[in-house]
Enzyme design. Structure first.
Site, PDB file in Angstrom:
ATOM      1  N   MET A  85       0.808  -1.214   0.000  1.00 31.83           N
ATOM      2  CA  MET A  85       0.000   0.000   0.000  1.00 31.83           C
ATOM      3  C   MET A  85       0.848   1.275   0.000  1.00 31.83           C
ATOM      4  SD  MET A  85      -1.195   0.430   3.926  1.00 31.83           S
ATOM      5  CE  MET A  85      -2.486  -0.776   3.875  1.00 31.83           C
ATOM      6  N   THR A  86       0.199   2.344  -0.355  1.00 31.60           N
ATOM      7  CA  THR A  86       0.827   3.662  -0.263  1.00 31.60           C
ATOM      8  C   THR A  86       1.294   3.908   1.175  1.00 31.60           C
ATOM      9  OG1 THR A  86       0.443   6.049  -0.497  1.00 31.60           O
ATOM     10  CG2 THR A  86      -1.454   4.752   0.139  1.00 31.60           C
ATOM     11  N   LYS A  93       7.598   1.146   1.318  1.00 30.05           N
ATOM     12  CA  LYS A  93       8.225   0.447   0.198  1.00 30.05           C
ATOM     13  C   LYS A  93       9.551   1.092  -0.219  1.00 30.05           C
ATOM     14  CE  LYS A  93       4.740   1.228  -2.551  1.00 30.05           C
ATOM     15  NZ  LYS A  93       3.882   2.049  -1.649  1.00 30.05           N
ATOM     16  N   ASP A 124       6.591   4.369  -9.518  1.00 31.87           N
ATOM     17  CA  ASP A 124       6.146   5.773  -9.503  1.00 31.87           C
ATOM     18  C   ASP A 124       6.720   6.573 -10.680  1.00 31.87           C
ATOM     19  OD1 ASP A 124       4.702   5.303  -7.240  1.00 31.87           O
ATOM     20  OD2 ASP A 124       5.895   6.581  -5.910  1.00 31.87           O
ATOM     21  N   PHE A 161       6.613   5.740 -13.605  1.00 35.32           N
ATOM     22  CA  PHE A 161       5.854   5.428 -14.814  1.00 35.32           C
ATOM     23  C   PHE A 161       4.427   5.988 -14.811  1.00 35.32           C
ATOM     24  CE2 PHE A 161       9.394   2.580 -14.616  1.00 35.32           C
ATOM     25  CZ  PHE A 161       9.859   2.589 -15.931  1.00 35.32           C
ATOM     26  N   TYR A 181       3.382  15.654  -1.881  1.00 36.53           N
ATOM     27  CA  TYR A 181       3.527  15.060  -3.214  1.00 36.53           C
ATOM     28  C   TYR A 181       3.607  16.145  -4.283  1.00 36.53           C
ATOM     29  CZ  TYR A 181       2.269  10.603  -1.072  1.00 36.53           C
ATOM     30  OH  TYR A 181       2.252   9.484  -0.298  1.00 36.53           O
TER      31      TYR A 181
HETATM   32  N1  LIG Z   1       9.017   0.906   9.285  1.00 35.82           N
HETATM   33  C1  LIG Z   1       8.573   2.167   9.370  1.00 35.82           C
HETATM   34  N2  LIG Z   1       8.075   2.633  10.540  1.00 35.82           N
HETATM   35  C2  LIG Z   1       7.617   3.912  10.633  1.00 35.82           C
HETATM   36  N3  LIG Z   1       7.604   4.785   9.613  1.00 35.82           N
HETATM   37  C3  LIG Z   1       8.077   4.370   8.420  1.00 35.82           C
HETATM   38  C4  LIG Z   1       8.584   3.050   8.235  1.00 35.82           C
HETATM   39  N4  LIG Z   1       8.989   2.928   6.949  1.00 35.82           N
HETATM   40  C5  LIG Z   1       8.738   4.120   6.369  1.00 35.82           C
HETATM   41  N5  LIG Z   1       8.210   4.994   7.235  1.00 35.82           N
HETATM   42  C6  LIG Z   1       7.785   6.383   6.967  1.00 35.82           C
HETATM   43  O1  LIG Z   1       6.516   6.309   6.334  1.00 35.82           O
HETATM   44  C7  LIG Z   1       6.450   7.227   5.253  1.00 35.82           C
HETATM   45  C8  LIG Z   1       6.263   6.462   3.969  1.00 35.82           C
HETATM   46  O2  LIG Z   1       7.444   5.697   3.685  1.00 35.82           O
HETATM   47  P1  LIG Z   1       7.852   5.344   2.192  1.00 35.82           P
HETATM   48  O3  LIG Z   1       8.997   4.402   2.269  1.00 35.82           O
HETATM   49  O4  LIG Z   1       8.023   6.567   1.389  1.00 35.82           O
HETATM   50  O5  LIG Z   1       6.510   4.566   1.743  1.00 35.82           O
HETATM   51  P2  LIG Z   1       5.981   4.154   0.311  1.00 35.82           P
HETATM   52  O6  LIG Z   1       7.148   4.173  -0.636  1.00 35.82           O
HETATM   53  O7  LIG Z   1       5.429   2.780   0.526  1.00 35.82           O
HETATM   54  O8  LIG Z   1       4.909   5.131  -0.038  1.00 35.82           O
HETATM   55  C9  LIG Z   1       7.737   8.037   5.304  1.00 35.82           C
HETATM   56  O9  LIG Z   1       7.492   9.200   6.051  1.00 35.82           O
HETATM   57  C10 LIG Z   1       8.710   7.107   6.018  1.00 35.82           C
HETATM   58  O10 LIG Z   1       9.696   7.806   6.688  1.00 35.82           O
HETATM   59 MG   LIG Z   2       7.392   5.314  -2.389  1.00 33.74          MG
END
Ligand SMILES: Nc1ncnc2c1ncn2[C@@H]1O[C@H](COP(=O)(O)OP(=O)(O)O)[C@@H](O)[C@H]1O
Ligand SMILES: [Mg+2]
EC number: 2.7.1.22
Length: 195
Positions: A10-11, A15, A35, A37, A136
């Site tokens: 999920m968003t 990831k 993302d 693409f 975003y």
């Molecule tokens: N394991 C985690 N625990 C808490 N926060 C996290 C974790 N992994 C990522 N985050 C935070 O959650 C948000 C989304 O992370 P991101 O990796 O960009 O997610 P995605 O790529 O799935 O949209 C960011 O602010 C990131 O710092």
């Molecule tokens: Mg991402």
């Protein structure tokens, strides 16, 4: 050996965070971000709900993503060089590709290419909160999360499960380091079992 890993889910599941850690730790490892693409904004349909339909497969140029994957498959070394990834010249000829994105397992031509499919999830409240803290390129209009993002996430996940796509679910509430080590170990074990 060529090994394709999917970091899906999920968003705001984490990831991209997990992918960036894996990239540093895995040898000969390239990445393709879904993302990258997204079609241009003027090609994104507006639904009956009034929202631009960003979170559907049709908003992504999946043919272009597939071609990029195929370029890696046909020559991982060339792909790595072209993307500034240094290739180790050791005996083990293992090449890894990470595909990272929110709709990795819903596009038929890609779904069987993965050696391993991971799927990150967090509870609804956490997902909504994390998303609200992000900025975003195209900001979310009010109501987008509940009106479009979450229902589409549920729809595609249901379809994936109904199609019997095998994924390894990951708890995105775990600390970043824990998730990283869990997945790194899992990939390393899976690679050992193949060689
Ligand atoms: N394991 C985690 N625990 C808490 N926060 C996290 C974790 N992994 C990522 N985050 C935070 O959650 C948000 C989304 O992370 P991101 O990796 O960009 O997610 P995605 O790529 O799935 O949209 C960011 O602010 C990131 O710092
Ligand atoms: Mg991402």
């Amino acid at each position: 050996m060529k090994y394709i890993v999917g970091i899906g889910g999920m968003t705001n599941g984490g990831k991209t965070t997990l992918t960036n850690s894996l990239l540093k730790a895995l040898p000969n490892c390239c990445v393709i971000h879904q993302d990258d693409f997204f079609k241009p904004q003027d090609q994104i349909a507006v639904g009956e709900d009034g929202f631009k339909q960003w979170d559907v497969l049709e908003s992504l140029d999946m043919e272009a993503m597939l071609s990029t994957v195929q370029a890696w498959v046909s020559s991982p070394r060339k792909f790595a060089r072209a993307h500034g990834v240094s290739v180790r010249l050791d005996a083990s000829d293992t090449h890894i590709l990470i595909l990272e994105g929110f709709l990795l397992y819903s596009y038929k031509p890609l779904v069987d290419l993965y050696s391993r499919r991971y799927f990150l999830t967090v509870p609804y409240e956490e997902c909504k909160w994390r998303r609200s803290t992000r900025s975003y390129a195209v900001p979310d209009p009010p109501g987008l999360f509940d009106g479009h993002v979450w229902p589409m996430y549920q729809k595609y996940k249901r379809e994936m499960e109904a199609n019997g796509v095998e994924v390894v679910y990951l708890d995105g509430m775990k600390p970043r380091e824990k998730l990283f080590h869990q997945v790194l170990e899992d990939i390393q074990n899976s690679l050992l079992n193949r060689s």
